[in-house]
Design an enzyme around this catalytic site. Structure first.
Site, mmCIF file in Angstrom:
data_model
loop_
_atom_site.group_PDB
_atom_site.id
_atom_site.type_symbol
_atom_site.label_atom_id
_atom_site.label_comp_id
_atom_site.label_asym_id
_atom_site.label_seq_id
_atom_site.Cartn_x
_atom_site.Cartn_y
_atom_site.Cartn_z
ATOM 1 N N HIS A 1 0.829 -1.219 0.000
ATOM 2 C CA HIS A 1 0.000 0.000 0.000
ATOM 3 C C HIS A 1 0.856 1.258 0.000
ATOM 4 C CE1 HIS A 1 -3.507 -2.584 1.774
ATOM 5 N NE2 HIS A 1 -3.325 -2.770 0.485
ATOM 6 N N SER B 1 -3.098 -8.179 11.299
ATOM 7 C CA SER B 1 -3.995 -7.718 10.231
ATOM 8 C C SER B 1 -5.379 -8.303 10.463
ATOM 9 C CB SER B 1 -3.469 -8.164 8.868
ATOM 10 O OG SER B 1 -4.415 -7.829 7.864
#
Ligand code: NAD
Length: 250
Positions: A121, A195
């Site tokens: 990202h 996550s």
């Protein structure tokens, strides 16, 4: 160490090629808030989706305002015990790569070499022109924005400058995705760390690894949608857990 951590240490010792996949949870110990925990400042300063950013100068100004609020909260963040443990595991030749969804630069600051870090990202500590890709420093953008109230255009080509992160709706970086798939080849232990495993397409990687026969370990303080697919689920705090198990395999 309890039985689960002994099991994890055993898996680390036995593995030939380990890949770690990290999310915002590895950085909360460093003072960088995650997305989904209650009261997260990301809720009030939600990143602006890519299509809005491209469509409106007003949205771009708001995106930068929100980014500067968040930057002020974690500018001085230092790697935590989780980042440090992964850097040690790599230095001992056991960890092939860290695929990260994080944009906070903390894996770099932990001493992991750039070739071992795959940022799916992007990275929020600098900006790029979306037309010519020229790198711009965040301080340069901020100074101009604060003086004029308008985010500056690229100093070379006049294109739209954006934080070098991948926003919702923005195409994934091809190079990082290729490197991530490359890291999965021959990987026999995949560690998903901190996550919620819901942000796509990144969250598909643990499942792809598991389906190719790689042992999947999930380390998180709460349940994830992939827990049932995991070889081992470690429910705990990332810093102390990784610190203890990596010391145990030293
Ligand atoms: P997430 O916020 O969706 O999930 C983080 C998970 O980590 C949660 O399940 C939480 O319970 C867990 N967690 C938090 N602290 C922990 C700790 N100390 N020990 C164990 N578990 C802990 O994060 P995500 O899955 O990475 O997805 C969020 C998206 O937002 C990503 O795309 C990422 O790019 C971005 N993001 C990045 C940062 C960062 O760079 N540090 C921070 C927030 C969001």
């Amino acid at each position: 160490m309890d039985d689960t951590l002994e099991t994890l240490a055993g898996l680390l010792r036995a593995a030939r090629s380990i890949v770690a996949f990290t999310g915002a949870g590895i950085s909360t110990e460093s003072g960088v808030p995650d997305f989904r925990s209650p009261g997260s400042p990301w809720t009030a300063n939600r990143p602006i989706p890519f299509d809005l950013y491209m469509a409106s100068a007003e949205a771009r100004a708001e995106a930068w305002r929100r980014k500067f609020v968040m930057d002020d909260l974690y500018r001085d963040a230092r790697p935590g015990r989780g980042h440090d443990a992964l850097a040690r595991l790599h230095a001992r030749g056991r960890l092939r790569a860290v695929i990260t969804q994080n944009i906070d630069d903390l894996h770099h600051r932990s001493g992991l070499p750039p070739e071992a870090i795959i940022e799916l990202h992007g990275n929020g500590t600098y900006a790029r022109c979306l037309s010519c890709d020229l790198r711009h420093e965040i301080d340069w953008v901020r100074r101009r924005f604060e003086v004029s109230g308008v985010p500056p255009a690229c100093r070379d080509c006049g294109g739209i400058v954006k934080s070098a992160t991948i926003s919702f709706g923005q195409p994934m970086p091809e190079d990082a995705m290729q490197r991530a798939f490359g890291a999965l080849v021959d990987c026999d232990l995949f560690l998903a760390i901190g996550s919620s495993l819901v942000v796509q397409p990144a969250a598909r990687l643990p499942l792809i690894a598991q389906r190719q026969g790689t042992k999947l370990v999930i380390l998180n303080r709460e349940a994830t949608p992939l827990d049932d697919a995991a070889h081992l689920v470690v429910r705990g705090e990332i810093g102390p857990v990784l610190d203890a198990v990596v010391k145990a395999v030293d």
